[in-house]
Structures are given as C-alpha cells and as structure tokens.
Design an enzyme around this catalytic site. Structure first.
Site, PDB file in Angstrom:
ATOM      1  N   GLU A 180       4.153  -2.639  -2.074  1.00 55.51           N
ATOM      2  CA  GLU A 180       2.945  -2.971  -1.296  1.00 55.51           C
ATOM      3  C   GLU A 180       2.116  -1.731  -0.935  1.00 55.51           C
ATOM      4  O   GLU A 180       1.989  -1.352   0.232  1.00 55.51           O
ATOM      5  CB  GLU A 180       3.345  -3.686  -0.001  1.00 55.51           C
ATOM      6  CG  GLU A 180       4.114  -4.954  -0.245  1.00 55.51           C
ATOM      7  CD  GLU A 180       4.423  -5.734   1.022  1.00 55.51           C
ATOM      8  OE1 GLU A 180       4.515  -6.961   0.936  1.00 55.51           O
ATOM      9  OE2 GLU A 180       4.579  -5.129   2.085  1.00 55.51           O
ATOM     10  N   GLU A 371       7.940 -11.280  -4.141  1.00 54.58           N
ATOM     11  CA  GLU A 371       8.328 -11.677  -2.780  1.00 54.58           C
ATOM     12  C   GLU A 371       7.570 -12.932  -2.408  1.00 54.58           C
ATOM     13  O   GLU A 371       6.352 -13.012  -2.593  1.00 54.58           O
ATOM     14  CB  GLU A 371       7.981 -10.601  -1.742  1.00 54.58           C
ATOM     15  CG  GLU A 371       8.822  -9.365  -1.795  1.00 54.58           C
ATOM     16  CD  GLU A 371       8.529  -8.396  -0.640  1.00 54.58           C
ATOM     17  OE1 GLU A 371       8.162  -8.855   0.465  1.00 54.58           O
ATOM     18  OE2 GLU A 371       8.666  -7.186  -0.862  1.00 54.58           O
TER      19      GLU A 371
END
Ligand code: BG6
Length: 471
Positions: A180, A371
């Site tokens: 991320e 995710e």
C-alpha cells in the site's frame, strides 16, 4: 456460465509484522512496527506526528508478539493447505535478513527461515506471494538516516531485495515491492519510517520519501527480472474509490481529487511517469523534489508487471461535510446507502467491482487482489466460530469479483486478508479478527494460542474446490 480461470490463485494473506512475533529471535533487529504501542498514542506514532521515542516501554507492543507465526508457520500453512489455498501471501521481515539494514552480508538464520517456509509452500502446491516491505523499515535506519527521507535508503533496500531474489530463486516468483505505497501519505512512520513531529513541511518529506521508494521499487523490478525471468513484480495500492456525496460539482471534484491522491504513486509505478496533475499539486504544496539525473528514466523503464490492491471499503467525500469515519487509513463521510462493520468500515461489494474496473481501465495491467475481508468480533464456542457474517461478506465480494471479470477485468488471483487471525494494523487489537482460522489470544497476547477452524474455513474450502462456483 463464466467462472474464474483454471489457474486463478485463490488464497490468503498475512504480514510478518502482524503475525510472526519473536521480534528478537535468531538475530532479528527491531523494525518500525515493533515500537508502535497499543495505546492512545498508536495512531499519532504510526502517522509520525508523535515520535515513537516518547512512548514508554511499559506499553504493550503487539507486533513484537504477533500470533507466534514464527514458530507455528509449519502447522499454520498446513492448515491453510487443508483449506485448499493455492496462493499464500506474506511479507519477509526485513530485519531478519538485515537486522540493522546496513550489513555487508545477510543473516543466514533469517534466510534459512524463509527458505524453509517457501519450500513447504511449494511442497503443498501453494504459490507464495511475497511483500518485501509491509509496514517494515529497520529501526536502525530510522535513527541513523531518517529512513526513506534519505536517498541512501534506495541502496539499502535494493541490496535487501537483490539478496532475497537470489536466495529464494525458484521458490518465489510473485513479489510486491511495498505494501500500500499510498499509505505513506497518511501513516508516514509505519509506511516510510518518517518521524515528522516538529517538522515544518511534512509533505515535502513525505513526497521525497515516496520518490525514493518509487526509484527503489523500479530498480528492484529491474533486478528481479535480471535474476529470474520468471519473476513477476507488483506495486500495491490501498484501494477503494471515493464517491462524491452528491451530484454537486464541488463534491464530484472533491472525489476526483481524493482519488488522485491515492492513485498518484501507482500512476508512476504503472505508467512510468509522474502524472500530469503532479506539477500543480507540487506547486500548491510548495514541494520541490530532489531528483537524480537517471531517476525519470529508471521509473520509465521498470514499471510493475501487475497491480495488486487491498479493498475493504469504498469512501465518500463532500466539499463541506466533515468526515464521519475513517476506514483503512483514509477519511470518509458516512455513505447512507451502506452498512458498516463493527469498526465503522462501510461494506460495499459493488464498490469493489467499480474499483476493479476503474483500476483496470486506468492502467491496463492485470490485477491481483491481495487483501479483502471483514474485521469482526468472533465468539469461540464448542471449538468453532459461527461466522456467517464473514461468509456473507466474502460471498458478496467474490460475486463482485466475478462480475468484474465478466466486465473484462484481467485478474490473477484473490488472497483474503488475515486468513489466520492476526494483530490489527490500525488498532493493534487481536479481537478485530479476519481469519478462517481462530487464534485463541486476546488483545494483550494472553490465551492458549491454539488454532480453531471457523465455519468460514469449510465454506472457503468449498469455494476454492469449486473454483468459485459454489458460494
Ligand atoms: C491493510 C494493511 O491496510 O489493512 C494490513 O495492509 C491491515 O496490514 C489491513 O491489517 C486491515 O486493517 P486492520 O487495521 O483492520 O488490521
């Protein structure tokens, strides 16, 4: 009936900092998350607005203990294999390999540990997907060099990357350079080791640090391809599109602006150039990047092979309403059309399909969802958890995933977050659980630490066995 491809990678994901524990074992050095407490200061420390040095050692630091995955990995991965997973995402703990980050040679014990782990995966028919830095910066590099604000980090990181690419050649082919990457703008300490307390121009530091990460990521992509032509390197986005709260053009523009904030670094990693809107943004924020002569060429030449993403929720923005919640780091106004999790993260499967379409349209790279999941309070009764709420969340999101594929989006796989319960990144709690496997441990690490299969374990087993036909 159209379904997922035969080689679609169904799987589960964890990260070293949230699962392994054993923070000082076998020569491992301290890393950023090891000094993030479970207390009221957790958020400001992760953001970097309060220095970790101010935190008393009497606090509980959950990342130091995780869920003992370090010692339990064999049994845990076998359980996941029993569930049928085809892909296992984890991260390498950088400080198991280079405890300070500056050593000339790697820590053999750390390398051996990951070799054993990924050899086991291979034996069980599981494809590893490995993140090089999942909220992970050696603490020594924070103290000595100010972490990613310093250009020297590029060499420390690429040395680490090159070492594991060589040592794990043949075992791992799917890699993610930074978890991320856009999170560095929000959680600057956990994402980039940046301590910003007292800094007059934090955005200058954040964007400069991100530039170093982008160059390091591109150079690692080059190395990975040279070391093994089979290697596939991904960048990763904390995804979840922003909706305008209303059709007021001011809200629509606010959404455009917030989405660009997220896409900014992925634009560089996928397209190889800073986006056209960077110029104005840098001017307005008075950011002047220090760039070396070769940087732009490096970014241009070594773009990512695939785009990976986490998706938990969509977000909503209004030009005049204040934020009402914060979901996975980013602020959002509450969307009245959506339900929320116990932690206020809004549940939006159609938003998942929208996000996947937007990303594929924008970049044209294969997407890997690495995710997705629901953090919930589970009740262990008679050795199991009746987690129908989790099954319902996954069912709707997998349906949305299939719809996105039907829309034409190219997908590599889907690894659900926290397939085995682990420490929550935002709050540090154990009781915010995501897994198909329950770990008997409370917020302070107390409990038998035993593993129990939840109802969702058997459900996901069927989903995988039927390649998504039975949901
Ligand atoms: C993602 C992170 O942002 O969200 C994970 O990559 C994190 O590390 C996950 O655990 C879920 O967030 P949380 O705070 O519920 O653990």
């Amino acid at each position: 009936m159209m379904t997922f491809n035969e080689n679609f990678l169904w799987g589960g994901a964890i990260a070293a900092n949230q699962a392994e524990g054993w923070y000082d074992e076998a020569g491992r050095g301290l890393s950023v998350m090891d000094v993030v407490p479970m207390s009221a200061e957790r958020k400001p420390v992760k953001r970097g607005t309060v220095s970790y040095k101010k935190i008393s050692n009497d606090n509980y630091f959950p990342a130091r203990f995780g869920v003992d995955f370090y010692t339990n990995y064999d049994a845990d991965i076998r359980l996941l294999a029993e569930m049928g997973i085809k892909c296992f995402r984890t991260s390498i703990s950088w400080t198991r390999i280079f405890p300070k980050g500056i050593e000339d040679s790697p820590n053999e014990q750390g390398l051996l540990y990951y070799k054993k782990m990924f050899t086991l995966c291979k034996q069980l028919g599981i494809e590893p997907l490995v993140t090089l830095s999942h909220f992970d910066v050696p603490l020594y590099l924070v103290e000595k060099y100010g972490a990613w604000r310093n250009r020297k980090m590029i060499n420390f990181y690429t040395k680490y990357a090159e070492t594991v690419f060589k040592e794990l050649k043949g075992l791992v082919k799917y890699w993610i350079t930074f978890n991320e990457i856009n999170v560095i703008l929000h959680n600057s300490f956990s994402g980039g080791g940046l301590v910003l307390e007292g800094e007059k121009h934090p955005d200058q530091i954040r964007f400069q640090a991100a530039h170093h990460q982008l160059v390091a990521s591109a150079l690692s992509t080059k190395l990975a391809h040279e070391i093994d032509a089979e290697n596939q390197i991904g960048c990763m986005l904390a995804a979840g599109d922003y909706y305008p709260f209303s059709c007021n053009p001011k809200d629509v523009f606010a959404a455009l602006d917030k989405n660009r904030e997220s896409y900014f670094f992925i634009d560089v990693q996928c397209k190889g150039v800073y986006p056209f809107y960077a110029k104005r943004l840098f001017e307005e924020k008075q950011i002047v990047l220090e760039v070396m002569p070769d940087d732009y060429e490096t970014l241009k030449k070594y773009t990512a092979d695939f785009l990976s993403l986490s998706y938990y929720t969509s977000r909503t923005i209004s030009h005049n309403l204040k934020k009402t919640n914060e979901a996975n780091v980013m602020v959002s106004v509450e969307n009245p059309y959506l339900e929320s999790s116990e932690w206020g993260w809004q549940i939006d499967p159609l938003g998942f399909r929208i996000t996947l379409n937007t990303l594929y349209e924008r970049y044209g790279k294969p997407l890997f969802v690495v995710e997705n999941g629901l953090g919930a309070r589970d009740k262990l009764e008679n050795g199991t958890v009746e987690d129908d709420y989790r099954i319902s969340y996954f069912k709707k999101h997998i349906e949305a995933l299939l719809e996105a594929q039907k829309d034409g989006v190219e997908l590599i796989g889907y690894t659900t977050w926290g397939c085995i319960d682990l420490v929550a990144a935002s709050t540090g709690e154990m009781e915010k659980r995501y897994g198909f496997i329950y770990v008997d441990r409370n917020n302070f690490g107390e409990g038998s630490n035993k593993r129990f299969k939840k109802k969702s374990f058997y459900w996901y087993q069927k989903v995988i066995a039927s390649n998504g036909k039975i949901l």
